[in-house]
Design a protein around this motif. Structure first.
Motif, PDB file in Angstrom:
ATOM      1  N   ASP A   1      50.567  40.249  29.037  1.00  0.00           N
ATOM      2  CA  ASP A   1      50.414  39.974  30.467  1.00  0.00           C
ATOM      3  C   ASP A   1      51.659  40.353  31.254  1.00  0.00           C
ATOM      4  OD1 ASP A   1      47.776  38.183  30.550  1.00  0.00           O
ATOM      5  OD2 ASP A   1      48.964  37.575  28.818  1.00  0.00           O
ATOM      6  N   SER A   2      52.839  40.238  30.630  1.00  0.00           N
ATOM      7  CA  SER A   2      54.113  40.433  31.322  1.00  0.00           C
ATOM      8  C   SER A   2      54.497  41.892  31.512  1.00  0.00           C
ATOM      9  CB  SER A   2      55.238  39.721  30.560  1.00  0.00           C
ATOM     10  OG  SER A   2      55.580  40.422  29.372  1.00  0.00           O
ATOM     11  N   ALA A   3      53.755  42.812  30.907  1.00  0.00           N
ATOM     12  CA  ALA A   3      54.107  44.235  30.997  1.00  0.00           C
ATOM     13  C   ALA A   3      53.910  44.773  32.413  1.00  0.00           C
ATOM     14  CB  ALA A   3      53.254  45.040  30.029  1.00  0.00           C
ATOM     15  N   ARG A   4      54.723  45.762  32.771  1.00  0.00           N
ATOM     16  CA  ARG A   4      54.539  46.507  34.026  1.00  0.00           C
ATOM     17  C   ARG A   4      53.811  47.810  33.708  1.00  0.00           C
ATOM     18  NH1 ARG A   4      57.255  44.267  38.895  1.00  0.00           N
ATOM     19  NH2 ARG A   4      58.802  42.772  38.109  1.00  0.00           N
ATOM     20  N   VAL A   5      52.915  48.212  34.605  1.00  0.00           N
ATOM     21  CA  VAL A   5      52.056  49.371  34.364  1.00  0.00           C
ATOM     22  C   VAL A   5      52.618  50.618  35.031  1.00  0.00           C
ATOM     23  CG1 VAL A   5      49.708  50.288  34.603  1.00  0.00           C
ATOM     24  CG2 VAL A   5      50.066  47.836  34.183  1.00  0.00           C
ATOM     25  N   GLN A   6      52.736  51.684  34.243  1.00  0.00           N
ATOM     26  CA  GLN A   6      53.106  53.032  34.677  1.00  0.00           C
ATOM     27  C   GLN A   6      54.594  53.239  34.974  1.00  0.00           C
ATOM     28  OE1 GLN A   6      51.180  55.518  34.265  1.00  0.00           O
ATOM     29  NE2 GLN A   6      49.264  54.436  33.969  1.00  0.00           N
ATOM     30  N   ARG A   7      55.284  52.228  35.473  1.00  0.00           N
ATOM     31  CA  ARG A   7      56.711  52.394  35.769  1.00  0.00           C
ATOM     32  C   ARG A   7      57.426  51.041  35.625  1.00  0.00           C
ATOM     33  NH1 ARG A   7      53.822  52.533  40.543  1.00  0.00           N
ATOM     34  NH2 ARG A   7      54.572  51.145  42.213  1.00  0.00           N
TER      35      ARG A   7
ATOM     36  N   ARG B   1      53.210  47.334  38.964  1.00  0.00           N
ATOM     37  CA  ARG B   1      52.489  46.056  39.018  1.00  0.00           C
ATOM     38  C   ARG B   1      52.439  45.444  37.615  1.00  0.00           C
ATOM     39  NH1 ARG B   1      47.518  46.285  36.722  1.00  0.00           N
ATOM     40  NH2 ARG B   1      46.562  48.340  36.460  1.00  0.00           N
ATOM     41  N   TYR B   2      52.378  44.118  37.588  1.00  0.00           N
ATOM     42  CA  TYR B   2      52.207  43.440  36.308  1.00  0.00           C
ATOM     43  C   TYR B   2      50.813  43.716  35.751  1.00  0.00           C
ATOM     44  CZ  TYR B   2      56.453  40.675  37.079  1.00  0.00           C
ATOM     45  OH  TYR B   2      57.739  40.271  37.275  1.00  0.00           O
ATOM     46  N   TYR B   3      50.712  43.803  34.432  1.00  0.00           N
ATOM     47  CA  TYR B   3      49.412  44.003  33.784  1.00  0.00           C
ATOM     48  C   TYR B   3      48.482  42.843  34.134  1.00  0.00           C
ATOM     49  CZ  TYR B   3      46.474  46.073  30.110  1.00  0.00           C
ATOM     50  OH  TYR B   3      45.469  46.696  29.416  1.00  0.00           O
ATOM     51  N   THR B   4      49.015  41.625  34.160  1.00  0.00           N
ATOM     52  CA  THR B   4      48.289  40.474  34.698  1.00  0.00           C
ATOM     53  C   THR B   4      49.134  39.880  35.818  1.00  0.00           C
ATOM     54  OG1 THR B   4      47.317  39.954  32.533  1.00  0.00           O
ATOM     55  CG2 THR B   4      47.259  38.221  34.206  1.00  0.00           C
ATOM     56  N   ASP B   5      48.602  39.867  37.008  1.00  0.00           N
ATOM     57  CA  ASP B   5      49.310  39.279  38.148  1.00  0.00           C
ATOM     58  C   ASP B   5      49.847  37.901  37.772  1.00  0.00           C
ATOM     59  OD1 ASP B   5      49.746  38.996  41.225  1.00  0.00           O
ATOM     60  OD2 ASP B   5      48.590  37.213  40.646  1.00  0.00           O
ATOM     61  N   PHE B   6      51.083  37.612  38.186  1.00  0.00           N
ATOM     62  CA  PHE B   6      51.751  36.385  37.751  1.00  0.00           C
ATOM     63  C   PHE B   6      51.006  35.132  38.204  1.00  0.00           C
ATOM     64  CE2 PHE B   6      55.233  33.158  38.297  1.00  0.00           C
ATOM     65  CZ  PHE B   6      55.462  32.955  36.940  1.00  0.00           C
ATOM     66  N   PHE B   7      50.542  35.098  39.433  1.00  0.00           N
ATOM     67  CA  PHE B   7      49.799  33.926  39.917  1.00  0.00           C
ATOM     68  C   PHE B   7      48.505  33.765  39.130  1.00  0.00           C
ATOM     69  CE2 PHE B   7      46.487  32.104  42.660  1.00  0.00           C
ATOM     70  CZ  PHE B   7      47.050  30.861  42.913  1.00  0.00           C
TER      71      PHE B   7
END
Length: 230
Positions: free
Chosen positions: A102-108, A112-118
């Motif tokens: 969930d904590s990964a960032r996508v593309q760069r 955006r987070y793979y799963t939005d934090f909220f």
């Protein structure tokens, strides 16, 4: 600092004259990816309990590679209720371990987070609340990644800063519910960079054989788990 206490005898109504039945739900680190010798910490723990004259606890590995918190939450009750045996007695304990994907960032690195934090926190709350209604729960935290090996699979960027954000949200959510939380991230970092880097696979995400051996010892030495199962 407040420390989550293990479930009380009131929460844990099953008697201990029989071996316990335990399910472990989570991602690839529950599954054991990267451990070609022992199959991961869950499999190693299962074998440990199967040694003659040991406890004989039954442990089901329900880890799925790539799972995020919403996927574990979705399959929780189905997995739990389909592990009935011994006249359909349900599992006695749930191991949870999820969040790193969930904590990964996508593309760069600042994507955006793979799963939005909220969204992560909302679904995590649902997962923990549902789990506690089923039986006592313990949560095994994430291992630190090697940031120099990013991106993972060419598109996912993991970092310690983002890991810390998601693991702290998890730790606090567990604390609020008196769910024991094993802070593997902090434990491993405290042992030094050479130590934890040498226990990760070349992908920088998954523990290697030595890493899973270390993770098993961390779980076996966990006082909250000892109190619960002994």
């Amino acid at each position: 600092m407040l420390i989550a206490s293990p479930p009380t005898s009131r929460e844990f109504s099953q008697t201990h004259h029989h071996s316990l039945k335990i399910v472990a739900l989570g991602d690839s680190i529950v599954y054991g990816f990267g451990d070609y010798e022992g199959g991961g910490w869950v499999e190693r723990l299962r074998r440990h309990w199967m040694v003659p004259n040991n406890s004989g606890h039954v442990l089901y590995n329900l880890g799925v590679r790539g799972n995020r918190v919403w996927q574990v939450e979705q399959r929780l009750e189905h997995e739990f209720h389909h592990r009935g045996e011994l006249r359909n007695r349900q599992p006695d304990i749930i191991f949870l371990s999820v969040g790193v994907n969930d904590s990964a960032r996508v593309q760069r690195p600042n994507g955006r987070y793979y799963t939005d934090f909220f969204q992560f926190k909302v679904i995590l709350d649902e997962l923990l609340d549902k789990s506690k209604q089923l039986c006592p729960v313990v949560f095994v935290g994430m291992v630190p990644v090697d940031e120099t090996k990013m991106p993972f699979q060419g598109c996912l960027y993991y970092s310690h800063n983002d890991q810390y954000k998601y693991k702290e949200a998890t730790r606090l959510a567990c604390l609020q519910r008196q769910i024991p939380y094993l802070d593997v991230f902090e434990q491993w970092l405290s042992r030094g960079e050479n130590w934890w880097r040498s226990r990760l696979c070349a992908d920088g995400i998954h523990p290697n054989v030595a890493g899973y051996q270390a993770l098993l010892q961390d779980v076996l030495n966990w006082e909250s788990l000892k109190l619960l199962i002994n």
